[in-house]
Scaffold this motif. Structure first.
Motif: not given
Length: 67
Positions: A63-66
């Protein structure tokens, strides 16, 4: 289905390693239909199975932050 970045990466890695969809399924331990769905950009796939497949190429889904 619209191709996703993930589907394009998986297909490119598979071809780079000279694997068919069937070969990728066998080597990674997932089903052929899963590989096909992933490469076609199916919007809902089990993350554990995606990582199981990606592990063959020393990758993982995170998961990565937008931005």
């Amino acid at each position: 289905m619209e191709k996703t970045k993930l589907s394009m990466i998986v297909k490119a890695l598979r071809k780079e390693h000279g694997l068919t969809q069937e070969g990728l399924a066998m080597k990674s331990g997932v089903g052929l239909s899963f590989v096909r769905n992933l490469e076609q950009g199916k919007p809902s796939l089990r993350m554990d199975k995606v990582n199981q497949l990606l592990d063959l190429f020393n990758y993982e889904l995170t998961a990565t932050k937008r931005t």
